[in-house]
Design an enzyme around this catalytic site. Sequence first.
Site, PDB file in Angstrom:
ATOM      1  N   GLU A  14       0.829  -1.210   0.000  1.00 58.29           N
ATOM      2  CA  GLU A  14       0.000   0.000   0.000  1.00 58.29           C
ATOM      3  C   GLU A  14       0.861   1.257   0.000  1.00 58.29           C
ATOM      4  O   GLU A  14       0.509   2.260  -0.611  1.00 58.29           O
ATOM      5  CB  GLU A  14      -0.962   0.004   1.191  1.00 58.29           C
ATOM      6  N   TYR A  96      -4.735   6.607   5.692  1.00 57.64           N
ATOM      7  CA  TYR A  96      -4.997   5.629   4.644  1.00 57.64           C
ATOM      8  C   TYR A  96      -4.328   4.285   4.930  1.00 57.64           C
ATOM      9  O   TYR A  96      -4.975   3.234   4.921  1.00 57.64           O
ATOM     10  CB  TYR A  96      -4.539   6.149   3.269  1.00 57.64           C
ATOM     11  N   ASP A 114      -8.651   6.604  -0.485  1.00 58.32           N
ATOM     12  CA  ASP A 114      -7.575   6.889  -1.428  1.00 58.32           C
ATOM     13  C   ASP A 114      -8.162   7.599  -2.641  1.00 58.32           C
ATOM     14  O   ASP A 114      -9.357   7.924  -2.660  1.00 58.32           O
ATOM     15  CB  ASP A 114      -6.811   5.604  -1.819  1.00 58.32           C
TER      16      ASP A 114
END
Length: 329
Positions: A14, A96, A114
């Site tokens: 990520e 996030y 996102d």
Amino acid sequence: MRIKRDPYAVWISETMLQQTQVSAVKEAFEKWMHDFPTVKILAEASEENVLIHWQGLGYYSRAKNIHKTAKIIAQNGENFPETRKELEALPGIGAYTAGAILSLAFHQNESILDGNLVRIFARLNLFSFLPDAGKTEKKSFWDEARKWATIQNAFLTNEALMELGRKICKKSNPDCKNCPLQKICRAAIENRQEEFPVKKKMQYESWLGFALVVSDSHENFLLQNSPDSPFFKNQWTFPLFENADIFRENFPGIIENIIPPETIQHIAWGKSFEHSITRYKIRCRILQVQVKSRKDLSGEWISKKDISKKIVSSFGKKILSSLEFSSRI
DNA sequence: AATCCGGGGGT
DNA sequence: ACCCCAGGATT
């Protein structure tokens, strides 16, 4: 029920995906996981090696933050925190990434937000503001995200939404007729998909510069890796100077401050090229200087064949390839 | 809450 | 020439 994903893998992928297209991340991620399969091994790796593994992804401070956090987690018995608060306290982990780890690895119904979700939510609700426009605006996006994450298994919905954003609710030419949300999407109903999300106008800036390529007679090059430079902070690169015009007017005064004049063997302008970094566009001319001796020069001398082993920015690579090209002529 | 941070790639 | 990928840190 799917097997829980490794929080370490979620964290690394990520973070990598925050900057780069999936296609570019794939190779780097696989090599990373092969060479640093666990948090402990990552924590014990040298910073240089960590940065080398980040090559081509950009924004190298994120790799440094990952390394810092790996050391913290390794000291903590290699266990990842399982609360948002603790995760967000770690370097490089924000709202996030924390949400991604909590939902995708720990199967908590925590939300993520996102660029994909921003686009979807803006279209669904005709949000005509950006998530960073202000507190209230940001909150509406996160409220929407929380709504989706708490309906049911966030590890499925979060991933489904990101996938929807990538494949269907694309920024241009969204595939609305194949979208499962077309009936509840206000933008699709009003056929205003392209108006959302509203984007902020980026201010671009151009400047002139010159790159200094200093070499000795054995194809060793002077490279710098300055922690203070605005760009290429964690990468080896050829010294870059702003404003070629000022340089020309004062030529050779400026160069003498960098290179002792008595050591200069040969000096010549090389080719010009263009390089963009974030919002800056640099029109850059190469100045090649061959020196008789290496004394009194700041930087590190690196042989041509060793340069590829170092972390070299795409800017440095451009210069290198142009040198190879001109030497072949 | 607003601003700053900062590489690589595509059209 | 202009745009896109982006969240995190800092102030």
